[in-house]
Design a protein around this motif. Structure first.
Motif, PDB file in Angstrom:
ATOM      1  N   CYS A 163      40.129 -40.408   0.904  1.00 20.27           N
ATOM      2  CA  CYS A 163      38.274 -40.591   1.024  1.00 20.27           C
ATOM      3  C   CYS A 163      37.853 -39.691  -0.296  1.00 20.27           C
ATOM      4  CB  CYS A 163      37.951 -40.599   1.950  1.00 20.27           C
ATOM      5  SG  CYS A 163      36.799 -38.896   2.921  1.00 20.27           S
ATOM      6  N   ILE A 164      38.353 -38.415  -1.072  1.00 22.86           N
ATOM      7  CA  ILE A 164      37.446 -38.094  -2.111  1.00 22.86           C
ATOM      8  C   ILE A 164      37.639 -38.575  -3.724  1.00 22.86           C
ATOM      9  CG2 ILE A 164      37.852 -35.894  -3.000  1.00 22.86           C
ATOM     10  CD1 ILE A 164      39.278 -34.742  -0.696  1.00 22.86           C
ATOM     11  N   THR A 165      36.695 -38.745  -4.125  1.00 16.16           N
ATOM     12  CA  THR A 165      36.070 -39.138  -5.052  1.00 16.16           C
ATOM     13  C   THR A 165      36.188 -38.612  -6.323  1.00 16.16           C
ATOM     14  OG1 THR A 165      33.744 -39.343  -5.359  1.00 16.16           O
ATOM     15  CG2 THR A 165      35.522 -41.359  -4.902  1.00 16.16           C
ATOM     16  N   GLU A 166      36.387 -36.852  -6.233  1.00 14.31           N
ATOM     17  CA  GLU A 166      36.132 -35.943  -7.376  1.00 14.31           C
ATOM     18  C   GLU A 166      36.002 -34.410  -7.062  1.00 14.31           C
ATOM     19  OE1 GLU A 166      32.570 -35.647 -11.208  1.00 14.31           O
ATOM     20  OE2 GLU A 166      32.349 -36.528  -8.858  1.00 14.31           O
ATOM     21  N   VAL A 167      35.907 -33.396  -7.756  1.00 12.74           N
ATOM     22  CA  VAL A 167      36.634 -32.648  -7.025  1.00 12.74           C
ATOM     23  C   VAL A 167      36.249 -31.442  -8.468  1.00 12.74           C
ATOM     24  CG1 VAL A 167      37.858 -30.235  -6.490  1.00 12.74           C
ATOM     25  CG2 VAL A 167      38.832 -32.766  -5.832  1.00 12.74           C
ATOM     26  N   ARG A 168      34.900 -30.956  -8.254  1.00 16.69           N
ATOM     27  CA  ARG A 168      34.552 -29.995  -8.573  1.00 16.69           C
ATOM     28  C   ARG A 168      34.359 -28.709  -8.777  1.00 16.69           C
ATOM     29  NH1 ARG A 168      28.637 -32.253 -12.744  1.00 16.69           N
ATOM     30  NH2 ARG A 168      29.081 -34.470 -12.015  1.00 16.69           N
ATOM     31  N   THR A 169      34.509 -27.890  -9.960  1.00 16.49           N
ATOM     32  CA  THR A 169      34.096 -26.330  -9.629  1.00 16.49           C
ATOM     33  C   THR A 169      31.916 -25.968  -9.026  1.00 16.49           C
ATOM     34  OG1 THR A 169      33.741 -26.227 -11.807  1.00 16.49           O
ATOM     35  CG2 THR A 169      36.154 -26.076 -11.433  1.00 16.49           C
ATOM     36  N   PHE A 197      36.916 -31.123   8.801  1.00 16.30           N
ATOM     37  CA  PHE A 197      35.718 -30.477   9.530  1.00 16.30           C
ATOM     38  C   PHE A 197      34.254 -30.677   9.787  1.00 16.30           C
ATOM     39  CE2 PHE A 197      31.982 -27.636   9.631  1.00 16.30           C
ATOM     40  CZ  PHE A 197      31.797 -27.190  11.097  1.00 16.30           C
ATOM     41  N   LEU A 198      33.833 -31.632   8.322  1.00 16.12           N
ATOM     42  CA  LEU A 198      32.890 -31.882   8.217  1.00 16.12           C
ATOM     43  C   LEU A 198      32.617 -32.671   8.641  1.00 16.12           C
ATOM     44  CD1 LEU A 198      29.661 -31.067   6.921  1.00 16.12           C
ATOM     45  CD2 LEU A 198      30.766 -32.438   4.792  1.00 16.12           C
ATOM     46  N   ILE A 199      33.005 -34.321   8.190  1.00 17.47           N
ATOM     47  CA  ILE A 199      33.271 -35.326   8.923  1.00 17.47           C
ATOM     48  C   ILE A 199      33.223 -35.733  10.363  1.00 17.47           C
ATOM     49  CG2 ILE A 199      34.513 -37.581   8.807  1.00 17.47           C
ATOM     50  CD1 ILE A 199      35.923 -36.729   5.592  1.00 17.47           C
ATOM     51  N   ARG A 200      34.214 -34.749  11.019  1.00 16.25           N
ATOM     52  CA  ARG A 200      34.312 -34.512  12.293  1.00 16.25           C
ATOM     53  C   ARG A 200      33.251 -34.667  12.862  1.00 16.25           C
ATOM     54  NH1 ARG A 200      35.181 -30.444  15.202  1.00 16.25           N
ATOM     55  NH2 ARG A 200      36.608 -28.988  13.852  1.00 16.25           N
ATOM     56  N   THR A 201      32.679 -33.053  12.440  1.00 17.80           N
ATOM     57  CA  THR A 201      31.745 -32.879  12.567  1.00 17.80           C
ATOM     58  C   THR A 201      29.802 -33.739  12.754  1.00 17.80           C
ATOM     59  OG1 THR A 201      32.221 -30.067  12.331  1.00 17.80           O
ATOM     60  CG2 THR A 201      29.634 -30.375  12.623  1.00 17.80           C
ATOM     61  N   LEU A 202      30.134 -34.282  11.867  1.00 19.46           N
ATOM     62  CA  LEU A 202      28.392 -35.190  11.719  1.00 19.46           C
ATOM     63  C   LEU A 202      29.132 -36.067  12.140  1.00 19.46           C
ATOM     64  CD1 LEU A 202      27.785 -34.415   7.522  1.00 19.46           C
ATOM     65  CD2 LEU A 202      26.856 -32.752   9.443  1.00 19.46           C
ATOM     66  N   ARG A 203      29.706 -37.165  12.014  1.00 25.47           N
ATOM     67  CA  ARG A 203      29.859 -38.314  13.655  1.00 25.47           C
ATOM     68  C   ARG A 203      29.382 -37.647  14.815  1.00 25.47           C
ATOM     69  NH1 ARG A 203      35.873 -40.783  11.726  1.00 25.47           N
ATOM     70  NH2 ARG A 203      35.621 -41.598   9.699  1.00 25.47           N
ATOM     71  N   ALA A 204      29.599 -36.803  15.114  1.00 28.78           N
ATOM     72  CA  ALA A 204      29.998 -35.800  16.318  1.00 28.78           C
ATOM     73  C   ALA A 204      27.855 -35.748  16.960  1.00 28.78           C
ATOM     74  CB  ALA A 204      30.654 -34.627  16.899  1.00 28.78           C
ATOM     75  N   ARG A 205      27.508 -35.205  15.312  1.00 31.53           N
ATOM     76  CA  ARG A 205      26.100 -35.463  15.654  1.00 31.53           C
ATOM     77  C   ARG A 205      25.737 -36.392  14.806  1.00 31.53           C
ATOM     78  NH1 ARG A 205      25.131 -30.340  11.303  1.00 31.53           N
ATOM     79  NH2 ARG A 205      23.178 -30.460  11.655  1.00 31.53           N
ATOM     80  N   GLY A 206      26.477 -37.321  14.994  1.00 31.45           N
ATOM     81  CA  GLY A 206      25.417 -39.086  14.647  1.00 31.45           C
ATOM     82  C   GLY A 206      24.663 -39.125  13.637  1.00 31.45           C
ATOM     83  N   GLY A 231      21.554 -34.982   0.070  1.00 31.06           N
ATOM     84  CA  GLY A 231      22.909 -35.080  -0.919  1.00 31.06           C
ATOM     85  C   GLY A 231      24.185 -34.356  -1.244  1.00 31.06           C
ATOM     86  N   GLY A 232      23.980 -33.569  -0.019  1.00 27.37           N
ATOM     87  CA  GLY A 232      25.476 -32.777   0.446  1.00 27.37           C
ATOM     88  C   GLY A 232      25.512 -31.657   1.643  1.00 27.37           C
ATOM     89  N   TRP A 233      26.630 -31.155   1.515  1.00 23.96           N
ATOM     90  CA  TRP A 233      26.463 -30.750   2.596  1.00 23.96           C
ATOM     91  C   TRP A 233      27.121 -29.052   2.527  1.00 23.96           C
ATOM     92  CZ3 TRP A 233      24.141 -31.309   7.342  1.00 23.96           C
ATOM     93  CH2 TRP A 233      23.511 -32.244   7.493  1.00 23.96           C
ATOM     94  N   LYS A 234      27.286 -27.226   2.729  1.00 21.57           N
ATOM     95  CA  LYS A 234      27.943 -27.172   2.774  1.00 21.57           C
ATOM     96  C   LYS A 234      28.905 -26.525   4.269  1.00 21.57           C
ATOM     97  CE  LYS A 234      27.139 -23.206   3.927  1.00 21.57           C
ATOM     98  NZ  LYS A 234      26.541 -21.721   3.619  1.00 21.57           N
ATOM     99  N   VAL A 235      30.202 -25.924   4.124  1.00 21.58           N
ATOM    100  CA  VAL A 235      30.565 -25.515   4.560  1.00 21.58           C
ATOM    101  C   VAL A 235      30.999 -24.134   4.794  1.00 21.58           C
ATOM    102  CG1 VAL A 235      32.827 -25.806   6.029  1.00 21.58           C
ATOM    103  CG2 VAL A 235      31.820 -28.083   4.944  1.00 21.58           C
ATOM    104  N   GLY A 236      30.273 -23.423   5.738  1.00 21.14           N
ATOM    105  CA  GLY A 236      31.240 -22.405   6.105  1.00 21.14           C
ATOM    106  C   GLY A 236      32.332 -21.414   6.698  1.00 21.14           C
ATOM    107  N   ARG A 237      32.281 -20.613   6.617  1.00 23.04           N
ATOM    108  CA  ARG A 237      33.411 -19.819   7.909  1.00 23.04           C
ATOM    109  C   ARG A 237      32.961 -19.026   8.683  1.00 23.04           C
ATOM    110  NH1 ARG A 237      38.924 -17.013   6.221  1.00 23.04           N
ATOM    111  NH2 ARG A 237      40.034 -16.781   8.547  1.00 23.04           N
ATOM    112  N   VAL A 262      33.588 -42.910   3.935  1.00 25.27           N
ATOM    113  CA  VAL A 262      34.619 -42.525   5.093  1.00 25.27           C
ATOM    114  C   VAL A 262      34.761 -43.348   5.916  1.00 25.27           C
ATOM    115  CG1 VAL A 262      33.813 -40.044   4.000  1.00 25.27           C
ATOM    116  CG2 VAL A 262      32.682 -41.132   6.173  1.00 25.27           C
ATOM    117  N   GLY A 263      34.182 -44.521   6.086  1.00 25.94           N
ATOM    118  CA  GLY A 263      34.444 -45.398   7.664  1.00 25.94           C
ATOM    119  C   GLY A 263      34.608 -44.595   8.145  1.00 25.94           C
ATOM    120  N   THR A 264      35.126 -45.388   9.318  1.00 23.88           N
ATOM    121  CA  THR A 264      35.156 -45.213  11.403  1.00 23.88           C
ATOM    122  C   THR A 264      36.724 -44.355  11.638  1.00 23.88           C
ATOM    123  OG1 THR A 264      35.739 -46.983  11.332  1.00 23.88           O
ATOM    124  CG2 THR A 264      33.764 -46.691  11.621  1.00 23.88           C
TER     125      THR A 264
END
Length: 262
Positions: free
Chosen positions: A128-134, A210-219, A54-60, A115-117
């Motif tokens: 492409c962001i529909t909502e921002v939450r805490t 970053f996430l969009i780019r990374t997930l696309r690269a992973r298919g 349902g989601g992805w975490k991004v870490g530094r 997010v399309g292509t």
């Protein structure tokens, strides 16, 4: 490339430890040395797990490791059955591996639409962001030393994720300077960290790019409604079962949870 037999064995061992709530005192196999190896293990684990993401975490990734690993962030899946809505003041009980590693992190959460292509930059990704939450990301792994062996090891075990608490929305986020919004974290009512998103590389929208780019690269397809937990704002705050975590955004938006243990 498909995972090697060794990577599949590591993925299976990590999944077994999570499913059976078995602590790991050592990494169950050869530690990945590259992000490609880490994501091969992660992808194998996702396939074995079978749950819906349902989601992805991004870490530094620490600055002194960026050249070696070729990026400044890492990603890990957040499964739908471990995402809890606390937008109306609920305080969900979030389980962690009591004999492993556990932490709570205040994060801004972005909900992606279609997010399309197209390719995105730091500005266009907002479209492409529909909502921002805490929110609060719960980081936990059966491997107690997960954060002591480099980002590839962290990424290999779901990025050290164990769930997500969806807090109240940030209304009018399009017109707010999110980067300078003050954020504070409390454990059992005591302040343990305060910061703004100025410490987060290029901020939450950079994490989405970053996430969009990374997930696309992973298919990996990105379904509309996918959440992005964009990175710890005030730090990684270790936490134990029976404790409670709260995050305060902009001095007025609060989200919290309690911690339970396996």
């Amino acid at each position: 490339m498909p995972p090697t037999n060794e990577q599949e064995n590591v993925a299976r061992a990590l999944i077994t430890a999570r499913t059976e709530k078995t602590p790991l005192t050592s990494y169950p196999g050869v530690m990945p040395q590259t992000m490609a190896d880490a994501y091969a293990i992660q992808d194998a684990a996702i396939a074995l797990d079978g749950r819906r993401i349902g989601g992805w975490k991004v870490g530094r990734i620490a600055a002194d490791l960026v050249d070696h690993f070729g990026d400044n962030r890492l990603a890990g899946p957040i499964f739908t059955d471990e995402i809890f809505d606390a937008s109306m003041g609920e305080r969900p009980a979030m389980p962690v591996y009591a004999d492993g590693f556990a932490a709570a992190e205040a994060e801004v959460l972005l909900c992606l639409g279609d997010v399309g292509t197209r390719d995105y930059d730091i500005d266009s990704v907002r479209a492409c962001i529909t909502e921002v939450r805490t929110g609060i990301e719960i980081a936990s792994s059966p491997f107690v030393a997960i954060n002591q062996n480099g980002p590839a090891v962290t990424a290999s075990d779901y990025g050290n994720n164990k769930g997500l608490v969806l807090g109240p929305a940030i209304v009018g986020w399009q017109d707010i300077d999110l980067i300078r919004m003050p954020v504070e974290v409390f454990i059992d009512g005591a302040s343990v960290g305060a910061a703004t998103m100025e410490t987060m590389l290029d901020g939450p929208f950079g994490a989405a790019q970053f996430l969009i780019r990374t997930l696309r690269a992973r298919g990996i397809a990105i379904a509309p409604g996918t959440w992005v937990s964009t990175g710890a704002i005030t730090g990684i705050h270790e936490i134990r079962p029976s404790q409670r975590a709260d995050a305060l955004f902009d001095g007025k938006i609060r989200v919290g949870c309690t911690i339970s243990g396996y």
